[in-house]
Design a protein around this motif. Structure first.
Motif, short mmCIF file in Angstrom:
data_model
loop_
_atom_site.label_atom_id
_atom_site.label_comp_id
_atom_site.label_asym_id
_atom_site.label_seq_id
_atom_site.Cartn_x
_atom_site.Cartn_y
_atom_site.Cartn_z
N THR A 70 37.13 40.87 41.20
CA THR A 70 36.59 39.49 40.35
C THR A 70 37.37 39.91 39.39
N ARG A 71 37.66 38.58 38.85
CA ARG A 71 38.51 38.30 37.36
C ARG A 71 37.90 38.13 36.59
N CYS A 72 38.34 37.66 35.25
CA CYS A 72 37.42 36.28 33.71
C CYS A 72 39.05 36.30 33.85
N LEU A 73 38.59 34.29 33.88
CA LEU A 73 39.31 33.20 33.84
C LEU A 73 40.29 33.28 32.40
N ASN A 74 39.50 33.28 31.32
CA ASN A 74 39.35 33.76 30.20
C ASN A 74 40.52 34.53 29.51
N CYS A 75 39.86 36.35 29.38
CA CYS A 75 40.15 36.75 29.13
C CYS A 75 41.74 37.74 30.40
N GLU A 76 41.34 37.34 31.46
CA GLU A 76 42.34 38.15 32.18
C GLU A 76 42.09 39.19 33.53
N GLU A 77 40.93 39.43 32.53
CA GLU A 77 40.10 41.42 33.01
C GLU A 77 39.99 40.70 34.68
N LEU A 78 40.73 42.27 35.24
CA LEU A 78 39.30 42.71 35.94
C LEU A 78 38.68 43.45 35.82
N ALA A 90 30.29 42.31 40.69
CA ALA A 90 30.67 40.88 40.86
C ALA A 90 29.71 40.38 39.53
N GLU A 91 30.49 40.27 38.80
CA GLU A 91 29.73 39.61 37.48
C GLU A 91 29.81 38.38 36.94
N ILE A 92 28.88 37.92 36.55
CA ILE A 92 28.99 36.37 36.45
C ILE A 92 29.32 36.15 34.72
N ARG A 93 29.28 37.19 34.12
CA ARG A 93 29.65 37.00 32.33
C ARG A 93 30.64 38.16 32.75
N CYS A 94 31.88 38.01 31.96
CA CYS A 94 32.57 39.09 31.72
C CYS A 94 31.95 39.92 30.50
N ARG A 95 32.41 41.44 30.75
CA ARG A 95 31.65 42.18 29.80
C ARG A 95 32.63 42.77 28.93
N LYS A 141 33.15 32.16 32.09
CA LYS A 141 34.42 31.96 34.17
C LYS A 141 34.99 32.92 34.61
N VAL A 142 34.32 33.42 35.39
CA VAL A 142 34.51 34.58 36.54
C VAL A 142 34.88 34.38 37.67
N VAL A 143 35.80 34.52 38.06
CA VAL A 143 36.17 34.24 39.99
C VAL A 143 35.63 35.47 40.17
N GLY A 178 41.17 36.50 41.08
CA GLY A 178 41.29 35.45 40.28
C GLY A 178 41.93 33.78 40.15
N GLY A 179 42.79 34.00 41.49
CA GLY A 179 43.30 33.09 41.95
C GLY A 179 45.44 33.56 41.38
N THR A 180 45.36 35.06 41.21
CA THR A 180 46.27 35.36 40.36
C THR A 180 46.84 36.51 42.36
N TYR A 181 47.45 36.68 42.70
CA TYR A 181 48.18 37.57 43.50
C TYR A 181 48.64 38.78 42.97
N GLY A 182 48.69 39.57 44.04
CA GLY A 182 48.68 41.41 43.61
C GLY A 182 49.94 41.27 44.12
N ARG A 183 51.36 42.84 43.04
CA ARG A 183 51.93 42.75 43.44
C ARG A 183 52.84 43.87 43.89
#
Length: 392
Positions: free
Chosen positions: A265-273, A277-282, A288-290, A380-385
């Motif tokens: 689960t990732r916040c698209l605003n601050c990009e934190e993992l 499964a939160e609906i609001r970024c802590r 804007k959480v996926v 959040g739509g970004t692949y791992g590496r």
């Protein structure tokens, strides 16, 4: 009859027709039916592929022309042969369950004629038959019945992804939407593996598939399966999925879920993992959480991970594009020596790889074979590496 192991990637999209007509809008222009076959046969070394979007009438016309001129050969047991690769025609269909989110289903058929008959039936429920993954505006039981009537098979696609999947958006239980008796297998998706999926009891009966869902030629076979069959064909695929007469899926080669772009689960605003499964970024308070696949499975799991006796090993597959510092020129050099990506990934001597590509690349391919690569998680739509590790 002697059985053999073959590699299969059963979810490959078509971007355009040979004349440039769009099919999968988000697919690459070079992703034509014939280009896919050439890539799978000559470069990837895949024995059996499923090309989604074969429902599209202009694509069907291309297939017919190549069958007529002998470029493809239609097999008596279903599918078309091109060089060393067999292709099964298929389609991806979007359905909605009980007013909730939508989910994608894959349907496969043995011949071009049957595929055309299915397309003719489906056209009454779909707005644009030329395009990929169209919304089916009809009752799901009617779709299930038609696929069965025509001798096809139905498989839910990427069942955990947070967008357009059974568990990701449509339902907590697959049986709430689909008749489980009508399904032949379940496709896991890039961000899940067998260990995660086997926390859901209703999936125990099914063979799992790990497919690429390729939207460009290089993505073909980033995930694939190993099947035990007599030959690559539609009939043999059906037997393998249903574990009949010794046929079966003998291994799933998939990305480590950590490499998947929807694993966490990732916040698209601050990009934190986020840890759940939160609906609001802590961290920043954004909504804007996926939701990640790992966290979604924790929400709906009804048992500890428990593998049925038929479940094959899940081998963490690291495509060559993820290997650090393995660029296009070096890859072409390796392909010139060893022939296909399957050969490089699984069989080529590491000493020979080192001579051509350098010790560092050979080291990371060895770690990939041993499933010891260190991975930074995706979400959040970004692949791992893959993290770079020094040779020892």
């Amino acid at each position: 009859m002697t059985l053999k192991q073959v590699f299969a990637d059963l979810h490959i999209h078509i971007g355009r027709t040979e004349s440039g007509l769009p099919v999968k809008i988000t697919g690459a222009r070079q992703l034509t039916f014939d280009n896919i076959l050439q890539e799978a046969s000559d470069r990837k070394g895949i024995d059996l592929i499923g090309i989604i979007d074969a429902h599209s009438p202009p694509v069907q016309d291309e297939i017919a022309r190549n069958l007529d001129r002998g470029r493809y050969v239609e097999l008596s047991q279903g599918g078309f042969r091109f060089r060393e690769t067999t292709v099964i025609p298929g389609t991806e269909i979007e359905v909605r369950g009980d007013g909730k989110g939508v989910a994608h289903l894959l349907a496969y058929f043995p011949t071009l004629d049957v595929m055309r008959r299915f397309s003719g039936w489906m056209a009454r429920y779909v707005k644009n038959m030329q395009l990929s993954t169209q919304r089916f505006h009809g009752p799901i039981p009617a779709l299930e019945d038609k696929v069965a009537e025509l001798g096809g098979i139905l498989i839910p696609a990427h069942v955990f992804t947070p967008f357009k999947s059974i568990y990701g958006t449509a339902a907590d239980r697959m049986s709430d939407i689909l008749n489980l008796e009508r399904l032949s297998a379940v496709e896991l998706g890039l961000s899940a593996d067998s260990e995660m999926a086997d926390q859901i009891s209703e999936l125990e009966r099914f063979s799992f598939l790990t497919n690429s869902d390729a939207h460009s030629l290089p993505k073909i076979a980033r995930e694939y399966n190993e099947l035990m069959v007599a030959e690559p064909s539609f009939e043999e695929l059906v037997k393998a999925l249903h574990r009949q007469e010794g046929r079966q899926v003998t291994a799933n080669y998939g990305l480590s879920p950590k490499l998947g772009k929807y694993h966490r689960t990732r916040c698209l605003n601050c990009e934190e993992l986020l840890p759940s499964a939160e609906i609001r970024c802590r961290f920043c308070g954004s909504t804007k959480v996926v939701r990640g696949v790992m966290d979604r499975i924790e929400q709906i799991a009804d048992q500890p991970s428990r593998h049925p006796a038929h479940r094959p090993p899940y081998v963490y597959q690291v495509p060559l594009e993820f290997i650090p510092k393995l660029g296009p020129k070096t890859l072409e050099c390796l392909l010139g020596r060893f022939g296909t990506e399957m050969e490089i990934l699984h069989r080529a001597p590491l000493s020979a790889i080192s001579e051509l590509a350098g010790e560092g690349i050979a080291h990371h391919i060895r770690l990939a074979r041993e499933q010891r690569l260190e991975i930074e998680e995706g979400g959040g739509g970004t692949y791992g590496r893959v993290k770079t590790r020094k040779t020892r």
